[in-house]
Scaffold this motif. Structure first.
Motif, PDB file in Angstrom:
ATOM      1  N   VAL A 156       0.688  -0.903   0.356  1.00 54.94           N
ATOM      2  CA  VAL A 156      -0.159   0.094   0.029  1.00 54.94           C
ATOM      3  C   VAL A 156       0.850   1.086  -0.266  1.00 54.94           C
ATOM      4  O   VAL A 156       1.470   1.879  -0.858  1.00 54.94           O
ATOM      5  CB  VAL A 156      -1.029  -0.508   1.540  1.00 54.94           C
ATOM      6  CG1 VAL A 156      -1.529   1.447   1.252  1.00 54.94           C
ATOM      7  CG2 VAL A 156      -2.600  -0.990   0.994  1.00 54.94           C
ATOM      8  N   ASP A 157       1.836   1.400   0.571  1.00 57.72           N
ATOM      9  CA  ASP A 157       3.185   2.016   0.435  1.00 57.72           C
ATOM     10  C   ASP A 157       3.762   2.757  -0.615  1.00 57.72           C
ATOM     11  O   ASP A 157       4.111   3.392  -0.910  1.00 57.72           O
ATOM     12  CB  ASP A 157       4.147   2.224   1.862  1.00 57.72           C
ATOM     13  CG  ASP A 157       3.498   2.258   3.430  1.00 57.72           C
ATOM     14  OD1 ASP A 157       2.583   2.427   3.568  1.00 57.72           O
ATOM     15  OD2 ASP A 157       4.239   1.680   4.307  1.00 57.72           O
ATOM     16  N   GLY A 158       4.141   1.674  -1.270  1.00 55.09           N
ATOM     17  CA  GLY A 158       4.482   1.828  -2.394  1.00 55.09           C
ATOM     18  C   GLY A 158       3.719   2.094  -3.786  1.00 55.09           C
ATOM     19  O   GLY A 158       3.500   3.484  -4.419  1.00 55.09           O
ATOM     20  N   LEU A 159       2.252   1.585  -3.650  1.00 62.56           N
ATOM     21  CA  LEU A 159       1.405   2.304  -4.055  1.00 62.56           C
ATOM     22  C   LEU A 159       1.280   3.831  -4.806  1.00 62.56           C
ATOM     23  O   LEU A 159       0.693   3.930  -4.710  1.00 62.56           O
ATOM     24  CB  LEU A 159      -0.118   1.199  -4.136  1.00 62.56           C
ATOM     25  CG  LEU A 159       0.581   0.184  -4.946  1.00 62.56           C
ATOM     26  CD1 LEU A 159      -0.670  -1.189  -4.393  1.00 62.56           C
ATOM     27  CD2 LEU A 159       0.026   0.003  -6.210  1.00 62.56           C
ATOM     28  N   SER A 160       1.184   3.837  -2.569  1.00 56.79           N
ATOM     29  CA  SER A 160       0.803   5.327  -2.174  1.00 56.79           C
ATOM     30  C   SER A 160       1.709   6.519  -2.810  1.00 56.79           C
ATOM     31  O   SER A 160       1.274   7.643  -3.683  1.00 56.79           O
ATOM     32  CB  SER A 160       0.772   5.583  -0.880  1.00 56.79           C
ATOM     33  OG  SER A 160      -0.539   5.120  -0.194  1.00 56.79           O
TER      34      SER A 160
END
Length: 188
Positions: A156-160
């Protein structure tokens, strides 16, 4: 949450909504809530506790459990749906620079850092809860729920970050990546 506590949190949220850059003072929050400073301190002995309650309440209103307990929907779909809520909204890159600078850059404050750490912690707790519920249902094999939650949050952090940097909508690609990560964890 008690009525008085709820009233104080609502007043603090109103004040932050009017000016997000303003620090919450005991006096201003108490006045807005219609209570004395000592009453506010009874419910929130420290500013940190007040801020945490404000941010936790806001988070809980935006990150829902959705259909996580609906056995008629495949577990992968339910968890992807829940995780997708944690992605930031689509905003112009310049807006993200200002937001991130306010949280971790030279413009950051103790309040903005507290907001960020509160969001991160609530996200972790929520993902652990979702995984635990799916594990109890038998959709996730018994195992290290905390570690699996961290894996999903890294995705999720990477996609964010990608969403912040790209400045365009690639929602289906993001959902596909989330699905890949979830499928590595969910058993059926």
């Amino acid at each position: 949450m008690s009525d008085r506590r709820t009233q104080i949190v609502a007043a603090a949220r109103e004040l932050l909504g009017e000016n997000a850059e303003r620090a919450l003072s005991v006096r201003s929050v108490a006045a807005r809530a219609g209570v004395g400073a000592s009453t506010l301190r009874h419910y929130f002995p420290t500013q940190r506790e007040l801020y945490r309650a404000v941010f936790d309440t806001a988070y809980d209103e935006t990150a829902r459990d959705l259909r996580i307990d609906d056995p008629d929907v495949p577990a992968v779909d339910r968890l992807v749906e829940c995780l997708a809520q944690l992605l930031p909204p689509h905003l112009p890159f310049e807006t993200w620079v200002v937001v991130l600078s306010g949280m971790v850059g030279s413009d950051s404050t103790a309040d903005s850092r507290l907001a960020w750490t509160s969001f991160v912690e609530r996200s972790r707790v929520r993902v652990v809860d979702w995984l635990t519920r799916l594990e109890q249902e038998g959709a996730v094999a018994p195992g290290p729920v905390e570690r699996r939650a961290r894996l999903l949050l890294v995705v999720v952090d990477g996609l964010s970050i990608g969403r912040m940097l790209q400045g365009h909508r690639a929602e289906q690609e993001e959902l596909d990546v989330l699905r890949d990560a979830v499928e590595a964890i969910v058993t059926g």
